[in-house]
Design a protein around this motif. Structure first.
Motif, short mmCIF file in Angstrom:
data_model
loop_
_atom_site.label_atom_id
_atom_site.label_comp_id
_atom_site.label_asym_id
_atom_site.label_seq_id
_atom_site.Cartn_x
_atom_site.Cartn_y
_atom_site.Cartn_z
N LYS A 1 61.52 82.40 -38.99
CA LYS A 1 61.77 81.26 -38.52
C LYS A 1 61.26 80.69 -38.04
O LYS A 1 60.82 79.64 -37.07
CB LYS A 1 62.19 82.10 -36.98
CG LYS A 1 63.73 82.56 -37.76
CD LYS A 1 64.66 81.99 -38.06
CE LYS A 1 66.08 82.83 -38.09
NZ LYS A 1 67.48 82.12 -38.81
N GLN A 2 60.22 80.22 -38.75
CA GLN A 2 58.64 79.70 -38.63
C GLN A 2 59.04 78.09 -38.19
O GLN A 2 58.21 77.51 -37.49
CB GLN A 2 57.85 78.91 -39.11
CG GLN A 2 57.98 78.67 -40.65
CD GLN A 2 56.47 78.58 -41.98
OE1 GLN A 2 56.21 77.85 -41.49
NE2 GLN A 2 56.86 79.34 -42.88
N LYS A 3 60.28 77.61 -38.54
CA LYS A 3 61.00 75.85 -38.95
C LYS A 3 61.12 76.05 -37.20
O LYS A 3 60.62 75.10 -36.10
CB LYS A 3 61.86 75.53 -39.63
CG LYS A 3 62.33 74.19 -39.40
CD LYS A 3 63.36 73.78 -40.42
CE LYS A 3 63.60 72.18 -40.27
NZ LYS A 3 64.25 71.97 -41.21
N SER A 4 61.85 76.76 -36.42
CA SER A 4 62.49 76.64 -35.17
C SER A 4 61.69 76.96 -34.37
O SER A 4 61.16 76.31 -33.04
CB SER A 4 63.94 77.60 -35.37
OG SER A 4 64.77 76.88 -35.97
N ILE B 1 57.78 76.94 -34.82
CA ILE B 1 56.42 76.38 -34.51
C ILE B 1 57.24 74.86 -33.65
O ILE B 1 55.94 74.88 -32.77
CB ILE B 1 56.67 76.02 -36.20
CG1 ILE B 1 55.76 76.89 -36.37
CG2 ILE B 1 55.68 74.48 -35.45
CD1 ILE B 1 55.25 76.91 -38.25
N SER B 2 58.56 74.36 -33.50
CA SER B 2 58.60 73.19 -32.99
C SER B 2 59.05 73.36 -31.33
O SER B 2 58.46 72.36 -30.51
CB SER B 2 60.14 72.67 -33.50
OG SER B 2 61.12 71.45 -32.88
N LEU B 3 59.42 74.29 -31.25
CA LEU B 3 59.32 75.44 -29.78
C LEU B 3 57.71 75.72 -29.41
O LEU B 3 57.64 75.37 -27.93
CB LEU B 3 60.18 76.60 -29.85
CG LEU B 3 60.43 77.28 -27.56
CD1 LEU B 3 61.37 76.94 -27.74
CD2 LEU B 3 60.77 78.64 -28.23
N GLU C 1 55.31 74.58 -30.02
CA GLU C 1 54.64 72.72 -29.67
C GLU C 1 54.83 72.05 -28.81
O GLU C 1 54.07 71.70 -27.98
CB GLU C 1 55.20 71.29 -31.06
CG GLU C 1 54.18 72.23 -32.53
CD GLU C 1 54.92 71.68 -33.56
OE1 GLU C 1 54.16 70.93 -34.40
OE2 GLU C 1 55.80 70.26 -34.02
N GLN C 2 56.00 72.21 -27.90
CA GLN C 2 56.51 71.77 -26.63
C GLN C 2 55.89 72.80 -25.54
O GLN C 2 55.92 72.42 -24.67
CB GLN C 2 58.06 72.10 -26.65
CG GLN C 2 58.36 70.91 -27.76
CD GLN C 2 60.12 71.76 -28.20
OE1 GLN C 2 61.01 71.74 -26.69
NE2 GLN C 2 61.07 71.46 -28.84
N TRP D 1 49.41 81.02 -37.16
CA TRP D 1 49.29 79.40 -36.56
C TRP D 1 49.18 79.23 -35.35
O TRP D 1 48.71 78.37 -35.04
CB TRP D 1 51.07 79.99 -37.26
CG TRP D 1 51.72 77.76 -36.81
CD1 TRP D 1 51.16 77.45 -37.43
CD2 TRP D 1 51.95 77.48 -35.74
NE1 TRP D 1 51.67 75.32 -36.88
CE2 TRP D 1 52.09 75.90 -36.16
CE3 TRP D 1 51.83 77.57 -34.65
CZ2 TRP D 1 52.29 75.07 -35.23
CZ3 TRP D 1 52.45 76.76 -33.78
CH2 TRP D 1 52.43 75.80 -33.42
N ASN E 1 46.26 76.83 -34.38
CA ASN E 1 47.01 75.27 -34.49
C ASN E 1 47.52 74.76 -32.84
O ASN E 1 47.74 73.83 -32.18
CB ASN E 1 48.33 75.58 -34.77
CG ASN E 1 48.51 75.53 -35.68
OD1 ASN E 1 48.41 74.51 -37.37
ND2 ASN E 1 49.05 75.86 -37.22
N LYS E 2 47.09 76.26 -31.90
CA LYS E 2 47.31 76.05 -30.25
C LYS E 2 46.21 76.60 -29.39
O LYS E 2 46.25 76.45 -28.60
CB LYS E 2 48.70 76.58 -29.65
CG LYS E 2 49.88 76.36 -30.62
CD LYS E 2 50.40 75.22 -29.57
CE LYS E 2 50.62 75.36 -28.38
NZ LYS E 2 51.35 74.13 -27.69
#
Length: 263
Positions: A42-45, A47-49, A51-52, A73, A77-78
């Motif tokens: 479920k990385q697409k959903s 990662i989008s979250l 990032e916020q 990740w 990335n964070k």
């Protein structure tokens, strides 16, 4: 994906399906602390979250791939610091070698580095007691927030009356861990799969009573002379699709074995 809020807690709930089997899994954010990362599938959903979300630290309740799939990740990335039980930190250093069905269901889990948790963790505004709760996994932990009367339990609960378990799980250890957390003063229990349970202590007590009763039944029948197979047929006669999908890594036989082998 659904995002819900309770006071200063955010919950992101995702649904994962395979072969007619559907499971919910959640990640939680409170006080810039992320509890579990969700699965790589479920990385697409996610990662989008992520990032916020403002994430400083991540605590992993245990090393399984549906809880750690995006740890790598988040670290890279964070710049989030990953924390987990010392046993879990050792598991995380190597890429997970998963059975095919788990790799397809949850996705891969890259290697990552985690700091070892001590008995307490300090986020920006809260102190969290770290409670070692093996049974589902040997590195499994729960997080207790005394101020709120909340307990984050990872996979300690999931379902009140399970009729199957994984080969790596243990009924006696789960009973011990449930007794341990029930000694704490909490009302709200927060589960990685069942979500937020407001009468949480009662829910955990229901599961504890069920497992104790099951343990007594297994030992009674086995002491009467029944074989393990006969005990399973007596208590759990039905087969479930998950048993076949997992090639019986998930099966009632593991209930029986864990009780008899550790009596």
């Amino acid at each position: 994906m659904k995002v819900k809020s309770y006071e200063d807690l955010l919950q992101a709930e995702l649904t994962v399906s395979l072969g007619g089997q559907t499971l919910q899994v959640s990640v939680f954010l409170i006080d810039h602390l992320l509890i579990d990362t969700g699965p790589n599938r479920k990385q697409k959903s996610l990662i989008s979250l992520f990032e916020q979300w403002d994430i400083n630290d991540v605590i992993l309740t245990h090393h399984h791939e549906d809880h750690t799939g995006l740890a790598y990740w988040l670290k890279h990335n964070k710049d989030a610091t990953i924390h987990m039980h010392p046993l879990g930190a050792t598991y995380g250093q190597k890429k997970a070698r998963l059975p095919l069905y788990r790799r397809v269901f949850w996705g891969k889990r890259p290697a990552f580095h985690a700091k070892e948790l001590s008995d307490t963790f300090q986020s920006e505004h809260y102190v969290w007691e770290v409670i070692h709760t093996p049974g589902h996994a040997d590195d499994h932990i729960a997080l207790y927030n005394k101020e709120k009367g909340w307990l984050f339990g990872g996979d300690l609960y999931v379902h009140p009356k399970p009729k199957s378990m994984f080969k790596f799980e243990s009924v006696p250890k789960l009973i011990h861990s449930l007794r341990k957390v029930l000694a704490y003063d909490f009302d709200t229990y927060i589960c990685s799969h069942a979500g937020v349970i407001f009468n949480g202590k009662k829910a955990l007590k229901t599961k504890l009573d069920y497992l104790i009763s099951l343990q007594q039944e297994v030992l009674f029948l086995h002491n009467k002379g029944m074989t393990r197979k006969q005990v399973r047929q007596e208590l759990f006669p039905k087969k479930h699709m998950m048993h076949y999908i997992s090639f019986f890594e998930n099966s009632p036989r593991h209930f029986i074995d864990s009780i008899i082998d550790q009596k």
